[in-house]
Design a protein around this motif. Structure first.
Motif, PDB file in Angstrom:
ATOM      1  N   PHE A  66       0.836  -1.198   0.000  1.00 15.02           N
ATOM      2  CA  PHE A  66       0.000   0.000   0.000  1.00 15.02           C
ATOM      3  C   PHE A  66       0.875   1.255   0.000  1.00 15.02           C
ATOM      4  O   PHE A  66       0.656   2.182  -0.780  1.00 15.02           O
ATOM      5  CB  PHE A  66      -0.920  -0.019   1.226  1.00 15.02           C
ATOM      6  CG  PHE A  66      -1.674   1.258   1.439  1.00 15.02           C
ATOM      7  CD1 PHE A  66      -2.742   1.586   0.621  1.00 15.02           C
ATOM      8  CD2 PHE A  66      -1.306   2.139   2.445  1.00 15.02           C
ATOM      9  CE1 PHE A  66      -3.443   2.763   0.803  1.00 15.02           C
ATOM     10  CE2 PHE A  66      -2.007   3.318   2.644  1.00 15.02           C
ATOM     11  CZ  PHE A  66      -3.071   3.635   1.811  1.00 15.02           C
ATOM     12  N   ILE A 149      -7.945   8.841   5.769  1.00 11.27           N
ATOM     13  CA  ILE A 149      -7.817   8.366   7.147  1.00 11.27           C
ATOM     14  C   ILE A 149      -9.183   8.036   7.734  1.00 11.27           C
ATOM     15  O   ILE A 149      -9.351   7.065   8.455  1.00 11.27           O
ATOM     16  CB  ILE A 149      -7.097   9.430   7.992  1.00 11.27           C
ATOM     17  CG1 ILE A 149      -5.625   9.478   7.588  1.00 11.27           C
ATOM     18  CG2 ILE A 149      -7.228   9.145   9.477  1.00 11.27           C
ATOM     19  CD1 ILE A 149      -4.864  10.604   8.197  1.00 11.27           C
ATOM     20  N   LEU A 152     -10.597   4.633   5.626  1.00 13.90           N
ATOM     21  CA  LEU A 152      -9.968   3.319   5.668  1.00 13.90           C
ATOM     22  C   LEU A 152      -9.065   3.222   6.879  1.00 13.90           C
ATOM     23  O   LEU A 152      -8.446   4.203   7.276  1.00 13.90           O
ATOM     24  CB  LEU A 152      -9.108   3.107   4.420  1.00 13.90           C
ATOM     25  CG  LEU A 152      -9.817   2.997   3.077  1.00 13.90           C
ATOM     26  CD1 LEU A 152      -8.804   3.113   1.961  1.00 13.90           C
ATOM     27  CD2 LEU A 152     -10.551   1.674   2.989  1.00 13.90           C
ATOM     28  N   TYR A 153      -8.991   2.026   7.439  1.00 12.64           N
ATOM     29  CA  TYR A 153      -8.006   1.862   8.495  1.00 12.64           C
ATOM     30  C   TYR A 153      -6.731   1.285   7.898  1.00 12.64           C
ATOM     31  O   TYR A 153      -6.728   0.286   7.207  1.00 12.64           O
ATOM     32  CB  TYR A 153      -8.491   0.947   9.631  1.00 12.64           C
ATOM     33  CG  TYR A 153      -7.373   0.852  10.607  1.00 12.64           C
ATOM     34  CD1 TYR A 153      -7.137   1.900  11.483  1.00 12.64           C
ATOM     35  CD2 TYR A 153      -6.441  -0.166  10.539  1.00 12.64           C
ATOM     36  CE1 TYR A 153      -6.025   1.922  12.291  1.00 12.64           C
ATOM     37  CE2 TYR A 153      -5.317  -0.156  11.355  1.00 12.64           C
ATOM     38  CZ  TYR A 153      -5.127   0.895  12.223  1.00 12.64           C
ATOM     39  OH  TYR A 153      -3.999   0.929  12.995  1.00 12.64           O
ATOM     40  N   PHE A 154      -5.642   1.942   8.156  1.00 16.39           N
ATOM     41  CA  PHE A 154      -4.310   1.430   7.823  1.00 16.39           C
ATOM     42  C   PHE A 154      -3.396   2.096   8.832  1.00 16.39           C
ATOM     43  O   PHE A 154      -3.772   3.118   9.422  1.00 16.39           O
ATOM     44  CB  PHE A 154      -3.910   1.786   6.389  1.00 16.39           C
ATOM     45  CG  PHE A 154      -4.020   3.249   6.082  1.00 16.39           C
ATOM     46  CD1 PHE A 154      -2.959   4.096   6.296  1.00 16.39           C
ATOM     47  CD2 PHE A 154      -5.210   3.785   5.604  1.00 16.39           C
ATOM     48  CE1 PHE A 154      -3.067   5.451   6.050  1.00 16.39           C
ATOM     49  CE2 PHE A 154      -5.332   5.144   5.348  1.00 16.39           C
ATOM     50  CZ  PHE A 154      -4.248   5.973   5.568  1.00 16.39           C
ATOM     51  N   ARG A 156      -1.277   4.621  10.342  1.00 21.81           N
ATOM     52  CA  ARG A 156      -1.176   6.004   9.856  1.00 21.81           C
ATOM     53  C   ARG A 156       0.252   6.407   9.502  1.00 21.81           C
ATOM     54  O   ARG A 156       0.454   7.332   8.713  1.00 21.81           O
ATOM     55  CB  ARG A 156      -1.736   6.981  10.884  1.00 21.81           C
ATOM     56  CG  ARG A 156      -3.134   6.668  11.363  1.00 21.81           C
ATOM     57  CD  ARG A 156      -4.071   6.427  10.228  1.00 21.81           C
ATOM     58  NE  ARG A 156      -5.453   6.303  10.678  1.00 21.81           N
ATOM     59  CZ  ARG A 156      -6.415   5.765   9.953  1.00 21.81           C
ATOM     60  NH1 ARG A 156      -6.149   5.269   8.764  1.00 21.81           N
ATOM     61  NH2 ARG A 156      -7.638   5.708  10.403  1.00 21.81           N
TER      62      ARG A 156
END
Lengths: 333, 307
Positions: A66, A149, A152-154, A156
């Motif tokens: 990603f 943000i 989507l959760y990823f 940070r």
């Protein structure tokens, strides 16, 4: 939020419908065990809780595809609005070199006691710019990507890291042009050039740490990105990008030793000097004054490589931990 | 366990009340099957009874959410003199306001449940979804416990507008944790599902900022629906598609539910909540007014909002 409006409208409505005012009964198992009890029984985790730093690093590793895809797509989108498109990736550093050549090489015609002034200057500009842009864009990493943000959760930290990767991609193109300029100016290609790669790797870690640091500052206080350019400009003049700091200090005999030491060990200057040291060959000079100037211009403090590793680790890990502490706060409120 | 069964059984006759009055002979197509209203209700009752025995995916325990907003009162916010005045007098931001958006909500969602959140504007529906997604801080008391990382699909959750639809598909899937090879396999089906290339073939290669609201929403839903989520949160994302897309996405939501996921839907369209969901939670002013079978709750909500 408009929540208050509903509160205001509530009382009159309530009277019309007295049946459902009390809270409805919840799940029987919930009543028995409570929320934390159920969470423990079924292995549920607290929503949005930040993992420990090691688990967080593992999540970042999982997110590597990603991060790289995002960085590359961002970098390509940068020039997508212009007619020449991706050509600007190459044109921007070429034009930069062209401007410096015109001003310092043709108009001013100065070498200021520096060997191969154009290569000296361009190296400084490109290497400092790498840090400067990583910090500037890093400080806006959260506020510029709030949509992403909130959607989507990823992890940070992906964002400041990706921003530094974008700057690295641009730096690599710039370094290729710098290499061409150095060859054109008669610098020989030696195995020393290969040492630029590890130096840039260390600077990448260092810059990522800084980007993470200012990303959290910027998320807490949006004014950071307004203030940062002034801090960076001060740092620019203190990092010997346009001139030899060592020579300037040598002209002032009563500079305290502490100040000299700090100026010598200023991280961006050390990165610049180490890379200049690989690129530029110092011509032998019989004039002792010129020889002293050259020595000052090319001065690299003792154990410079160890210092680079030190700076990369301290700032890299420090920035990582500082950013990680705020993980739950980004994009909220 | 015995307790739950008792509740499930008790729920069935309770449901038959409104059923008797609304039952109609005409057939409704669900997932390619023609069913009478009676059959649909029977299946729903069965599904709910089964879901009550499943493991929980979301436990919301006395959740409170506060929004702290700067500059709510407007007048002093932008003015430099105001800011200076505050700095000199070391006063707190006088425009700081606290909005108590969620005021103590508790419920449990289990695998195989599809839950509609209804309520008037500003009742806290979207805030609740964001809290479940872990994007908002809960207060010190209570909290939200989830199985895995829920995915929130919101109508205003713009992806990266200056990138092409194609890049957004890849990035969205990567962010959900799919592997690049998996994405290559699924890419065409995502684009086909969204239907954005149907009218003009190269829409997926254009930047997303050139998309219509409907096209963007369709692409977002297609991306999110690629993966079988444990918990999928949908915030008004179904409202913008055309009829054909809405039917496709409702089928997709049922599929997710069948695969033992939990789906939350926020929608102002009571009909689409009735079509998709088995259970509904009615929120008003940050509190749960009613939680139960979708027909009972939506009927009560409609009676309340019309009355």
């Amino acid at each position: 939020m408009s929540g208050t409006q509903t509160v205001a409208a509530e009382p009159e409505r309530k009277s019309a419908d007295p049946g459902d005012v009390s809270l409805p009964p919840v799940d029987p198992e919930f009543q028995e065990l409570g929320g934390s009890g159920m969470a423990a029984k079924y292995g549920l985790s607290v929503a949005g809780k930040r993992p420990n730093p090691v688990a967080y690093a593992r999540r970042l590793w999982v997110a590597r595809h990603f991060i790289i895809t995002w960085a590359t797509a961002r970098n390509q989108a940068l020039y997508s609005g212009s007619r020449l498109g991706q050509l600007w990736q190459v044109l921007t550093p070429i034009l930069n070199v062209g401007v410096y050549y015109l001003i310092f090489g043709v108009l001013l015609g100065t070498n200021r006691g520096v060997p191969d002034f154009l290569v000296y200057l361009v190296t400084g500009v490109f290497i400092f710019n790498f840090m400067q842009t990583a910090m500037l864009y890093g400080s806006r990493a959260i506020s510029d990507n709030l949509n992403l943000i909130r959607a989507l959760y990823f992890p940070r930290a992906s964002l400041p890291i990706a921003i530094t990767i974008i700057q690295l991609q641009q730096l690599l193109i710039a370094m290729a042009i710098l290499a061409a300029v150095a060859l054109a100016k008669g610098e020989p290609f030696t195995w020393h050039w290969l040492l630029i790669a590890p130096a840039l790797c260390l600077q990448f870690v260092f810059n990522t740490g800084l980007a993470l640091l200012v990303a959290r500052f910027g998320a807490i206080l949006t004014d950071t990105s307004q203030l940062l350019p002034f801090i960076l400009r001060t740092w620019l003049y203190g990092s010997g990008v346009f001139y030899s700091i060592k020579k300037m200090v040598a002209q002032h005999p009563n500079v305290p030793a502490v100040v000299t030491w700090i100026l010598d060990h200023n991280p961006p200057l050390m990165f610049i000097q180490v890379i200049r040291d690989q690129l530029i060959r110092v011509p032998a000079s019989t004039d002792p004054k010129v020889a002293a100037d050259y020595a000052n211009a090319m001065y690299v403090p003792a154990h410079a490589w160890l210092w680079l590793v030190f700076w990369a680790l301290v700032v890299g890990i420090g920035g990582y931990l500082y950013f990680w502490q705020g993980e739950e706060t980004y994009g909220r409120g | 366990m015995a307790d739950e069964k008792a509740v499930a059984k008790k729920a069935v006759p309770k449901k038959s009340g409104p059923v008797a009055t609304t039952a109609a002979a005409d057939l409704i197509v669900v997932d390619g099957e023609e069913l009478t209203r009676e059959e649909i209700l029977e299946r729903r009752a069965k599904r709910r009874a089964e879901a009550a025995k499943n493991t929980p995916t979301v436990v919301v325990d006395n959740l409170h959410v506060h929004y702290r907003i700067y500059g709510g009162s407007g007048a002093t916010k932008g003015a430099a003199t105001g800011a200076l005045n505050r700095m000199i007098h070391r006063r707190k931001h006088d425009a700081l306001r606290d909005v108590h958006a969620i005021k103590g909500i508790s419920f449990v969602a289990r695998r195989g449940e599809s839950i509609g959140l209804i309520g008037s504007n500003g009742s806290g529906k979207s805030t609740l979804l964001r809290a479940i997604a872990g994007l908002l801080p809960a207060e010190k008391v209570g909290g939200v416990y989830t199985d895995g990382q829920p995915s929130l699909l919101g109508v205003n959750a713009a992806l990266m507008n200056d990138l092409s639809g194609e890049r957004n598909v890849v990035l969205g899937c990567l962010a959900m944790g799919l592997h690049p090879t998996e994405i290559k396999e699924k890419y065409q089906s995502i684009i086909d599902f969204s239907g954005i290339d149907e009218k003009s073939p190269n829409t997926s290669l254009r930047p997303m900022k050139t998309y219509s609201a409907g096209q963007a929403a369709r692409l977002r839903f297609s991306i999110a629906a690629t993966k079988l989520h444990d918990v999928l949160l949908i915030d008004e994302a179904l409202a913008t598609g055309d009829a054909g897309f809405q039917r496709r996405s409702e089928d997709r939501i049922r599929e997710l539910r069948r695969n033992a996921g939990t789906v939350f839907v926020v929608s102002h369209s009571i009909n689409s909540v009735r079509d998709i969901c088995d259970r509904a939670i009615w929120l008003e002013a940050g509190l749960i007014r009613m939680d139960g079978d979708v027909d009972e709750v939506t009927a009560a909500y409609e009676a309340w909002s019309n009355g």
